[in-house]
Scaffold this motif. Structure first.
Motif, mmCIF file in Angstrom:
data_model
loop_
_atom_site.group_PDB
_atom_site.id
_atom_site.type_symbol
_atom_site.label_atom_id
_atom_site.label_comp_id
_atom_site.label_asym_id
_atom_site.label_seq_id
_atom_site.Cartn_x
_atom_site.Cartn_y
_atom_site.Cartn_z
ATOM 1 N N ARG A 20 -3.690 -7.952 -28.094
ATOM 2 C CA ARG A 20 -3.913 -7.354 -29.408
ATOM 3 C C ARG A 20 -5.202 -7.838 -30.064
ATOM 4 N NH1 ARG A 20 0.876 -8.218 -31.229
ATOM 5 N NH2 ARG A 20 0.500 -10.178 -32.314
ATOM 6 N N ARG A 21 -5.518 -9.111 -29.912
ATOM 7 C CA ARG A 21 -6.645 -9.682 -30.650
ATOM 8 C C ARG A 21 -7.846 -10.034 -29.778
ATOM 9 N NH1 ARG A 21 -4.785 -9.913 -35.488
ATOM 10 N NH2 ARG A 21 -2.695 -10.673 -36.049
ATOM 11 N N GLY A 22 -7.633 -10.154 -28.478
ATOM 12 C CA GLY A 22 -8.712 -10.619 -27.616
ATOM 13 C C GLY A 22 -8.709 -12.133 -27.528
ATOM 14 N N TYR A 23 -9.342 -12.649 -26.482
ATOM 15 C CA TYR A 23 -9.329 -14.089 -26.250
ATOM 16 C C TYR A 23 -9.989 -14.850 -27.394
ATOM 17 C CZ TYR A 23 -10.441 -18.611 -24.135
ATOM 18 O OH TYR A 23 -10.573 -19.954 -23.887
ATOM 19 N N GLY A 24 -11.140 -14.359 -27.854
ATOM 20 C CA GLY A 24 -11.882 -15.090 -28.876
ATOM 21 C C GLY A 24 -11.141 -15.194 -30.193
ATOM 22 N N ALA A 25 -10.515 -14.102 -30.625
ATOM 23 C CA ALA A 25 -9.867 -14.077 -31.936
ATOM 24 C C ALA A 25 -8.435 -14.589 -31.915
ATOM 25 C CB ALA A 25 -9.893 -12.656 -32.494
ATOM 26 N N ALA A 26 -7.839 -14.700 -30.748
ATOM 27 C CA ALA A 26 -6.451 -15.169 -30.670
ATOM 28 C C ALA A 26 -6.356 -16.624 -31.111
ATOM 29 C CB ALA A 26 -5.934 -15.023 -29.245
ATOM 30 N N SER A 27 -5.307 -16.939 -31.835
ATOM 31 C CA SER A 27 -5.108 -18.314 -32.296
ATOM 32 C C SER A 27 -3.869 -18.916 -31.672
ATOM 33 C CB SER A 27 -4.994 -18.363 -33.827
ATOM 34 O OG SER A 27 -3.736 -17.894 -34.245
ATOM 35 N N GLU A 30 -0.768 -18.545 -33.950
ATOM 36 C CA GLU A 30 -0.041 -17.282 -33.870
ATOM 37 C C GLU A 30 0.800 -17.220 -32.595
ATOM 38 O OE1 GLU A 30 -0.791 -12.445 -34.124
ATOM 39 O OE2 GLU A 30 -2.508 -13.825 -34.008
ATOM 40 N N LYS A 49 -6.235 -23.553 -24.856
ATOM 41 C CA LYS A 49 -6.280 -22.095 -24.982
ATOM 42 C C LYS A 49 -6.817 -21.459 -23.699
ATOM 43 C CE LYS A 49 -8.345 -18.488 -27.896
ATOM 44 N NZ LYS A 49 -9.190 -18.230 -29.089
ATOM 45 N N GLN A 106 -9.583 -7.820 -21.431
ATOM 46 C CA GLN A 106 -9.874 -9.148 -21.952
ATOM 47 C C GLN A 106 -10.448 -10.082 -20.891
ATOM 48 O OE1 GLN A 106 -9.843 -9.423 -25.087
ATOM 49 N NE2 GLN A 106 -8.808 -7.481 -25.431
ATOM 50 N N TYR A 110 -14.755 -11.992 -20.702
ATOM 51 C CA TYR A 110 -15.070 -13.380 -21.020
ATOM 52 C C TYR A 110 -15.553 -14.186 -19.823
ATOM 53 C CZ TYR A 110 -13.167 -12.423 -25.593
ATOM 54 O OH TYR A 110 -12.954 -11.892 -26.840
#
Length: 204
Positions: A20-27, A30, A49, A106, A110
């Motif tokens: 949903r968010r992509g590797y960079g934006a995933a936290s 969450e 991560k 994704q 990266y």
């Protein structure tokens, strides 16, 4: 809860968040919340991560390749095995769109080591297709380079159709229809090659 079950929950949650968010934006916060675990526990089990994303890519690749291999039964003729393998590929990606998003979009975005894991998946599928093409056509009709080229073209087309089928905005074909599209291209074309009909390079 057994560690194996807890890790599976973490990976399931991570696949959803990464898709949903992509590797960079995933936290990690969450992911931990979605998995019903604390963030320190996620780090304890899966280290970082990057390691978590690597584990997600590897799991989704292994499961997809296993689904294709299981569908390609050795007792079936080559034509039926290719058909079953294509249907299994499209059925699996349709049933697991988030896993396919992690693999197809994704992981490739990266770089290493993630892209390398996807390349391993592609090589595994290509190997299956090459064997089927060689069995169907015979080594007298096709050399190894031609069979490999056809297999890569078929896998690339399958990946593109799977991307379209798992896009929420797309008017996506059913798994059976997508597989039939590729069979019409691959098998009819292969029959032409076996019968000596080839496209010749036209020189101006």
């Amino acid at each position: 809860m057994p560690r194996e079950v807890r890790e599976r929950q973490m990976l399931d949650a991570a696949v959803r968040v990464f898709a949903r968010r992509g590797y960079g934006a995933a936290s990690m916060d969450e992911i931990a919340e979605l998995a019903g675990a604390s963030k320190p526990l996620v780090y304890l089990y899966l280290n970082s991560k990057e390691d978590l994303f690597t584990a997600c890519v590897r799991r989704e690749a292994d499961v997809l390749l296993a689904a294709v291999r299981a569908a390609v039964r050795p007792e079936d003729p080559a034509e039926r095995r290719l058909w079953n393998g294509l249907r299994a590929f499209f059925a699996h990606t349709a049933e697991h769109p988030e896993g396919w998003a992690v693999l197809s979009r994704q992981a490739r975005s990266y770089g290493e080591p993630f892209a390398g894991l996807v390349a391993e998946l592609r090589e595994g599928v290509v190997d299956i297709i090459v064997r089927l093409i060689e069995e169907a056509a015979g080594t007298e009709s096709l050399d190894g380079c031609e069979a490999s080229g056809l297999a890569y073209a078929l896998v690339g087309a399958a990946e593109s159709l799977a991307d379209r089928a798992t896009c929420p905005e797309a008017d996506a074909p059913a798994a059976r229809d997508a597989a039939a599209t590729l069979m019409n291209v691959a098998w009819v074309g292969l029959e032409n090659l076996v019968n000596g009909r080839r496209w010749g390079v036209v020189r101006a």
